[in-house]
Design a protein around this motif. Structure first.
Motif, PDB file in Angstrom:
ATOM      1  N   SER A   1       0.743  -1.411   0.324  1.00  0.00           N
ATOM      2  CA  SER A   1      -0.028   0.039   0.045  1.00  0.00           C
ATOM      3  C   SER A   1       0.854   1.276   0.046  1.00  0.00           C
ATOM      4  CB  SER A   1      -0.838   0.068   1.326  1.00  0.00           C
ATOM      5  OG  SER A   1      -0.129   0.052   2.358  1.00  0.00           O
ATOM      6  N   GLY A   2       0.519   2.349  -0.742  1.00  0.00           N
ATOM      7  CA  GLY A   2       1.212   3.373  -0.729  1.00  0.00           C
ATOM      8  C   GLY A   2       2.168   3.566  -1.906  1.00  0.00           C
ATOM      9  N   VAL A   3       2.269   2.622  -2.796  1.00  0.00           N
ATOM     10  CA  VAL A   3       3.301   2.460  -3.835  1.00  0.00           C
ATOM     11  C   VAL A   3       2.265   2.607  -5.101  1.00  0.00           C
ATOM     12  CG1 VAL A   3       4.711   1.339  -5.361  1.00  0.00           C
ATOM     13  CG2 VAL A   3       4.969   1.283  -2.556  1.00  0.00           C
ATOM     14  N   LYS A   4       2.614   3.833  -5.766  1.00  0.00           N
ATOM     15  CA  LYS A   4       1.980   3.936  -7.099  1.00  0.00           C
ATOM     16  C   LYS A   4       2.821   3.619  -8.219  1.00  0.00           C
ATOM     17  CE  LYS A   4       2.961   9.053  -7.268  1.00  0.00           C
ATOM     18  NZ  LYS A   4       2.118  10.180  -7.169  1.00  0.00           N
ATOM     19  N   ALA A   5       2.445   3.317  -9.321  1.00  0.00           N
ATOM     20  CA  ALA A   5       3.109   3.019 -10.515  1.00  0.00           C
ATOM     21  C   ALA A   5       2.651   3.522 -11.627  1.00  0.00           C
ATOM     22  CB  ALA A   5       3.337   1.260 -10.610  1.00  0.00           C
ATOM     23  N   SER A   6       3.472   4.072 -12.763  1.00  0.00           N
ATOM     24  CA  SER A   6       2.854   4.532 -13.894  1.00  0.00           C
ATOM     25  C   SER A   6       4.020   4.242 -14.942  1.00  0.00           C
ATOM     26  CB  SER A   6       2.980   6.037 -13.876  1.00  0.00           C
ATOM     27  OG  SER A   6       4.383   6.637 -13.515  1.00  0.00           O
ATOM     28  N   ASP A   7       3.523   3.795 -16.248  1.00  0.00           N
ATOM     29  CA  ASP A   7       4.162   3.359 -17.307  1.00  0.00           C
ATOM     30  C   ASP A   7       4.395   4.665 -18.221  1.00  0.00           C
ATOM     31  OD1 ASP A   7       3.950   0.688 -16.075  1.00  0.00           O
ATOM     32  OD2 ASP A   7       2.531   0.142 -17.807  1.00  0.00           O
ATOM     33  N   GLY A   8       5.484   4.434 -18.937  1.00  0.00           N
ATOM     34  CA  GLY A   8       5.940   5.261 -19.709  1.00  0.00           C
ATOM     35  C   GLY A   8       7.053   4.874 -20.664  1.00  0.00           C
ATOM     36  N   LEU A   9       7.681   5.836 -21.538  1.00  0.00           N
ATOM     37  CA  LEU A   9       8.286   5.139 -22.883  1.00  0.00           C
ATOM     38  C   LEU A   9       9.550   6.268 -22.966  1.00  0.00           C
ATOM     39  CD1 LEU A   9       8.200   2.781 -24.985  1.00  0.00           C
ATOM     40  CD2 LEU A   9       7.119   4.794 -26.651  1.00  0.00           C
ATOM     41  N   ILE A  10      10.733   5.851 -23.008  1.00  0.00           N
ATOM     42  CA  ILE A  10      11.814   6.732 -23.273  1.00  0.00           C
ATOM     43  C   ILE A  10      11.977   6.563 -24.963  1.00  0.00           C
ATOM     44  CG2 ILE A  10      14.144   6.925 -22.819  1.00  0.00           C
ATOM     45  CD1 ILE A  10      14.074   5.468 -20.254  1.00  0.00           C
ATOM     46  N   ALA A  11      12.321   7.870 -25.366  1.00  0.00           N
ATOM     47  CA  ALA A  11      12.177   7.922 -26.824  1.00  0.00           C
ATOM     48  C   ALA A  11      13.664   7.446 -27.098  1.00  0.00           C
ATOM     49  CB  ALA A  11      12.094   9.285 -27.237  1.00  0.00           C
ATOM     50  N   ALA A  12      13.899   6.592 -28.288  1.00  0.00           N
ATOM     51  CA  ALA A  12      15.315   6.144 -28.713  1.00  0.00           C
ATOM     52  C   ALA A  12      15.249   6.191 -30.203  1.00  0.00           C
ATOM     53  CB  ALA A  12      15.614   4.772 -28.136  1.00  0.00           C
ATOM     54  N   SER A  13      16.386   6.213 -30.568  1.00  0.00           N
ATOM     55  CA  SER A  13      16.441   5.944 -32.234  1.00  0.00           C
ATOM     56  C   SER A  13      15.838   4.806 -32.765  1.00  0.00           C
ATOM     57  CB  SER A  13      18.120   6.096 -32.482  1.00  0.00           C
ATOM     58  OG  SER A  13      18.028   6.147 -33.927  1.00  0.00           O
ATOM     59  N   GLY A  14      14.593   4.842 -33.479  1.00  0.00           N
ATOM     60  CA  GLY A  14      13.998   3.851 -34.121  1.00  0.00           C
ATOM     61  C   GLY A  14      13.034   2.889 -33.150  1.00  0.00           C
ATOM     62  N   HIS A  15      13.117   3.342 -31.775  1.00  0.00           N
ATOM     63  CA  HIS A  15      12.198   2.733 -31.128  1.00  0.00           C
ATOM     64  C   HIS A  15      12.090   3.382 -29.875  1.00  0.00           C
ATOM     65  CE1 HIS A  15      16.112   1.067 -29.431  1.00  0.00           C
ATOM     66  NE2 HIS A  15      15.113   0.602 -28.563  1.00  0.00           N
ATOM     67  N   GLY A  16      11.177   2.858 -28.877  1.00  0.00           N
ATOM     68  CA  GLY A  16      11.068   3.357 -27.463  1.00  0.00           C
ATOM     69  C   GLY A  16      11.319   2.409 -26.439  1.00  0.00           C
ATOM     70  N   VAL A  17      11.689   2.780 -25.371  1.00  0.00           N
ATOM     71  CA  VAL A  17      12.097   1.851 -24.226  1.00  0.00           C
ATOM     72  C   VAL A  17      11.046   1.843 -23.296  1.00  0.00           C
ATOM     73  CG1 VAL A  17      13.863   1.000 -22.610  1.00  0.00           C
ATOM     74  CG2 VAL A  17      14.559   1.846 -24.893  1.00  0.00           C
ATOM     75  N   PRO A  18      10.323   1.043 -23.001  1.00  0.00           N
ATOM     76  CA  PRO A  18       9.105   1.196 -21.965  1.00  0.00           C
ATOM     77  C   PRO A  18       9.668   0.979 -20.586  1.00  0.00           C
ATOM     78  CG  PRO A  18       8.654  -0.661 -23.538  1.00  0.00           C
ATOM     79  CD  PRO A  18      10.063  -0.347 -23.919  1.00  0.00           C
ATOM     80  N   ILE A  19       9.161   1.827 -19.739  1.00  0.00           N
ATOM     81  CA  ILE A  19       9.579   1.670 -18.280  1.00  0.00           C
ATOM     82  C   ILE A  19       8.286   1.656 -17.389  1.00  0.00           C
ATOM     83  CG2 ILE A  19      11.922   2.758 -18.677  1.00  0.00           C
ATOM     84  CD1 ILE A  19      10.281   5.484 -17.732  1.00  0.00           C
ATOM     85  N   ARG A  20       8.471   1.564 -16.075  1.00  0.00           N
ATOM     86  CA  ARG A  20       7.456   1.549 -15.195  1.00  0.00           C
ATOM     87  C   ARG A  20       8.259   2.222 -13.969  1.00  0.00           C
ATOM     88  NH1 ARG A  20       4.029  -3.641 -14.318  1.00  0.00           N
ATOM     89  NH2 ARG A  20       3.107  -2.621 -16.412  1.00  0.00           N
ATOM     90  N   HIS A  21       7.572   3.276 -13.507  1.00  0.00           N
ATOM     91  CA  HIS A  21       8.102   4.252 -12.657  1.00  0.00           C
ATOM     92  C   HIS A  21       7.199   4.052 -11.101  1.00  0.00           C
ATOM     93  CE1 HIS A  21       9.516   8.596 -11.328  1.00  0.00           C
ATOM     94  NE2 HIS A  21       9.686   7.736 -10.450  1.00  0.00           N
ATOM     95  N   TYR A  22       7.733   3.596 -10.048  1.00  0.00           N
ATOM     96  CA  TYR A  22       7.159   3.349  -8.938  1.00  0.00           C
ATOM     97  C   TYR A  22       7.613   4.510  -7.798  1.00  0.00           C
ATOM     98  CZ  TYR A  22       7.055  -1.610 -10.690  1.00  0.00           C
ATOM     99  OH  TYR A  22       6.642  -2.660 -11.418  1.00  0.00           O
ATOM    100  N   GLN A  23       6.600   5.038  -7.273  1.00  0.00           N
ATOM    101  CA  GLN A  23       6.814   6.003  -6.231  1.00  0.00           C
ATOM    102  C   GLN A  23       5.918   5.828  -4.903  1.00  0.00           C
ATOM    103  OE1 GLN A  23       6.016   9.079  -9.477  1.00  0.00           O
ATOM    104  NE2 GLN A  23       7.523  10.037  -8.519  1.00  0.00           N
ATOM    105  N   LEU A  24       6.399   6.431  -3.710  1.00  0.00           N
ATOM    106  CA  LEU A  24       5.666   6.162  -2.638  1.00  0.00           C
ATOM    107  C   LEU A  24       4.628   7.489  -2.847  1.00  0.00           C
ATOM    108  CD1 LEU A  24       7.800   5.421   0.198  1.00  0.00           C
ATOM    109  CD2 LEU A  24       6.014   4.157  -0.781  1.00  0.00           C
ATOM    110  N   ALA A  25       3.404   7.256  -2.659  1.00  0.00           N
ATOM    111  CA  ALA A  25       2.433   8.179  -2.755  1.00  0.00           C
ATOM    112  C   ALA A  25       2.717   9.254  -1.731  1.00  0.00           C
ATOM    113  CB  ALA A  25       1.015   7.757  -2.862  1.00  0.00           C
ATOM    114  N   GLY A  26       2.619  10.629  -2.293  1.00  0.00           N
ATOM    115  CA  GLY A  26       2.792  11.764  -1.148  1.00  0.00           C
ATOM    116  C   GLY A  26       4.106  11.944  -0.526  1.00  0.00           C
ATOM    117  N   LYS A  27       5.314  11.212  -1.304  1.00  0.00           N
ATOM    118  CA  LYS A  27       6.637  11.402  -0.751  1.00  0.00           C
ATOM    119  C   LYS A  27       7.583  11.543  -1.987  1.00  0.00           C
ATOM    120  CE  LYS A  27      10.072   9.138   2.265  1.00  0.00           C
ATOM    121  NZ  LYS A  27      10.260   7.909   3.222  1.00  0.00           N
TER     122      LYS A  27
END
Length: 315
Positions: free
Chosen positions: A56-82
């Motif tokens: 509980s308290g961990v939030k996650a969001s998916d993103g994409l790092i731009a790269a030449s010819g493709h993107g690199v998917p990532i998932r970013h975990y953070q403690l909510a409110g901290k």
């Protein structure tokens, strides 16, 4: 992956055997002979079965790092409110052919909760569709993005194949942004004629033949074994690396790689510490909620990441 107990019958505790049997029930040893897409399907099913949920308290969001010819998917975990004091860049295991953001989702979430740091999991390209150096290139792209974008102290972390990528990135980007690295039973391309490679060639859940299979699938046609981005231990220079902590499992052919890597860094004037977790096997992170010794090992890993992220040497 071998399922034979042999000399490990009494060497491993019943709880570890229960974990090994559970893994083999989902992902049996003979699966290595199946097509890669089928292996991935079964592996992903196993990962879902072992998933413990996010704290509980961990939030996650998916993103994409731009790269030449493709993107690199990532998932970013953070403690909510901290706001995190550091960022952990995490590279998952899977022999360079398996896994993704979901397979180690709970591990990354628990790492975030345990340290209070941001954790970014990297979905690097997999072989055989993308042979070396594709995974390394994506790992380095993610490192450069994290170093530039976050403004936080950066700790590299990886397990198994991901430990190889973390070490390769640390060496390629030495004396740059990383404040530390934590490697968990990494495969670093060590000498397979001695040490744990011989002692534990037929260990449960990872054998020497498994290692050879994954290496061959990952390799380009003229892959040099001396390429340090492929086998970090083949590098000729181990200076300028961040403080490094390596955890290995006693009953794992890869364990000697951790010892050798520590010795190379220390000999080059750096700071490194290696700990071999007794009576554990490769992939013990998935046993952290059922096997007390694996839970203790995971607690040590979290403590090491937390200390390095604070700029402290834990040992």
């Amino acid at each position: 992956m071998t399922g034979r107990r042999g000399k490990y019958e009494t060497r491993l505790d019943p709880g570890v055997w229960a974990y090994i049997d559970a893994v083999n029930a989902w992902y049996p040893p003979e699966i290595i002979g199946l097509p890669i897409d089928k292996q991935r399907e079964i592996y992903d099913r196993m990962c879902r079965a072992f998933h413990q949920g996010r704290p509980s308290g961990v939030k996650a969001s998916d993103g994409l790092i731009a790269a030449s010819g493709h993107g690199v998917p990532i998932r970013h975990y953070q403690l909510a409110g901290k706001a995190g004091r550091a960022m952990v860049l995490y590279f998952h295991g899977g022999g360079f052919i398996l896994g993704g953001l979901d397979g180690h989702d709970d591990i990354c979430a628990e790492l975030c909760a345990g340290t209070g740091f941001d954790v970014v999991s990297v979905d690097y390209r997999l072989a055989p569709e993308h042979v070396h150096p594709a995974a390394f290139d994506d790992a380095l792209i993610a490192f450069e993005w994290a170093a530039a974008a976050s403004g936080l102290p950066l700790v590299l972390c990886g397990e198994s194949a991901g430990g190889n990528l973390a070490a390769a990135v640390a060496q390629a980007a030495r004396r740059r942004a990383a404040i530390g690295q934590v490697l968990i039973y990494p495969g670093l391309g060590g000498d397979e004629s001695k040490g744990s490679y011989v002692e534990h060639a037929e260990a449960p859940l990872l054998s020497l033949s498994d290692i050879a299979f994954y290496r061959d699938v990952r390799s380009a046609k003229r892959q040099s074994p001396d390429d340090p981005t492929f086998s970090p231990l083949r590098d000729s220079d181990f200076s300028g690396l961040p403080p490094t902590v390596i955890f290995t499992a006693e009953c794992d052919p890869l364990s000697s790689d951790g010892e050798t890597y520590r010795d190379r860094i220390v000999s080059a004037g750096g700071r490194a510490w290696w700990y071999e977790e007794p009576r554990l096997v490769h992939s013990f992170l998935r046993a952290r909620n059922t096997v007390p010794t694996a839970a203790e090992a995971f607690a040590r890993i979290i403590a090491a990441v937390a200390a390095l992220g604070r700029g402290e040497w834990p040992y």
